[in-house]
Design a protein around this motif. Structure first.
Motif, short mmCIF file in Angstrom:
data_model
loop_
_atom_site.label_atom_id
_atom_site.label_comp_id
_atom_site.label_asym_id
_atom_site.label_seq_id
_atom_site.Cartn_x
_atom_site.Cartn_y
_atom_site.Cartn_z
N ALA A 27 0.87 -12.05 0.52
CA ALA A 27 -0.27 -11.15 0.59
C ALA A 27 -0.31 -10.34 -0.70
CB ALA A 27 -0.17 -10.24 1.81
N THR A 28 -1.02 -10.86 -1.70
CA THR A 28 -1.16 -10.17 -2.98
C THR A 28 -1.75 -8.78 -2.71
OG1 THR A 28 -1.58 -12.30 -4.03
CG2 THR A 28 -2.23 -10.33 -5.26
N PRO A 29 -1.25 -7.74 -3.34
CA PRO A 29 -1.75 -6.38 -3.07
C PRO A 29 -3.11 -6.12 -3.74
CG PRO A 29 -0.01 -6.32 -4.71
CD PRO A 29 -0.11 -7.74 -4.25
N TYR A 30 -4.16 -6.67 -3.15
CA TYR A 30 -5.50 -6.54 -3.72
C TYR A 30 -6.03 -5.11 -3.61
CZ TYR A 30 -5.70 -11.66 -3.20
OH TYR A 30 -5.45 -13.00 -3.25
N ALA A 31 -6.65 -4.66 -4.67
CA ALA A 31 -7.44 -3.43 -4.63
C ALA A 31 -8.84 -3.80 -4.16
CB ALA A 31 -7.49 -2.80 -6.02
N TYR A 66 -5.44 -6.04 4.37
CA TYR A 66 -6.21 -5.15 3.49
C TYR A 66 -7.11 -4.20 4.27
CZ TYR A 66 -4.44 -8.89 0.64
OH TYR A 66 -3.61 -9.80 0.08
N TYR A 68 -10.23 -3.50 4.21
CA TYR A 68 -11.23 -2.71 3.50
C TYR A 68 -12.56 -2.81 4.25
CZ TYR A 68 -8.03 -2.53 -0.47
OH TYR A 68 -6.95 -2.30 -1.27
#
Length: 169
Positions: A27-31, A66, A68
């Protein structure tokens, strides 16, 4: 007998043996994404496939881990190719599915911009477009503007399938 020796050699060389390890989920730490999509398509029917690129960005970051919300996302679509006809009010019936999807994405905050120069080439005026469309002076300049604001440029590649994927699996 020959297949026995081939199998034995495979074991000896490590070609056949215990199951190999599986891939790893990361799980890449996406912004929250800020992206500008360039739609410059050769055929209006391809807009449906190009819209999947927008959906892909939206859906992946709205899910766990995430979570979002649409308000967190900053997505802009710049339309300046033959797909312009899909957002002209007079063509809504022909492109209803795409128009409905764009209207839905617009309700979630995605901005849809049409190049004013390309619109003029097609004989369209501002009032000829759907209510979620913003007409800008120039599509290329618009792309530059958003990139200068830190938005990543995404150019969907919409190819025509010429090979059946079943034999490739």
């Amino acid at each position: 007998m020959k297949s026995f020796w081939v199998a034995l050699m495979g074991l000896f060389l490590g070609l056949a043996g215990p199951a190999q390890a599986a891939g790893t989920w990361v799980a890449t730490p996406y912004a929250p994404p800020r992206a500008v999509f360039e739609f410059y398509l050769d055929h209006p029917q391809k807009i449906g496939s190009a819209l999947y690129w927008v959906r892909s960005v939206m859906n992946s970051v709205q899910e766990s881990p995430y979570d979002y919300s649409p308000e967190d996302l900053r997505l802009v679509v710049v339309i300046h190719g033959n797909e312009i006809v899909t957002v002209a009010k007079k063509n809504e019936a022909a492109y209803q599915d795409a128009v409905d999807r764009m209207r839905y994405y617009a309700s979630l905050g995605v901005k849809f911009k049409v190049c004013g120069q390309a619109a003029a080439d097609f004989g369209y005026r501002v009032e000829d477009f759907q209510d979620f469309i913003e007409v800008v002076p120039n599509g290329i300049t618009e792309l530059v503007h958003w990139q200068q604001q830190g938005y990543a440029l995404i150019v969907p590649k919409v190819l025509e399938k010429t090979v059946d994927i079943e034999p490739l699996r």
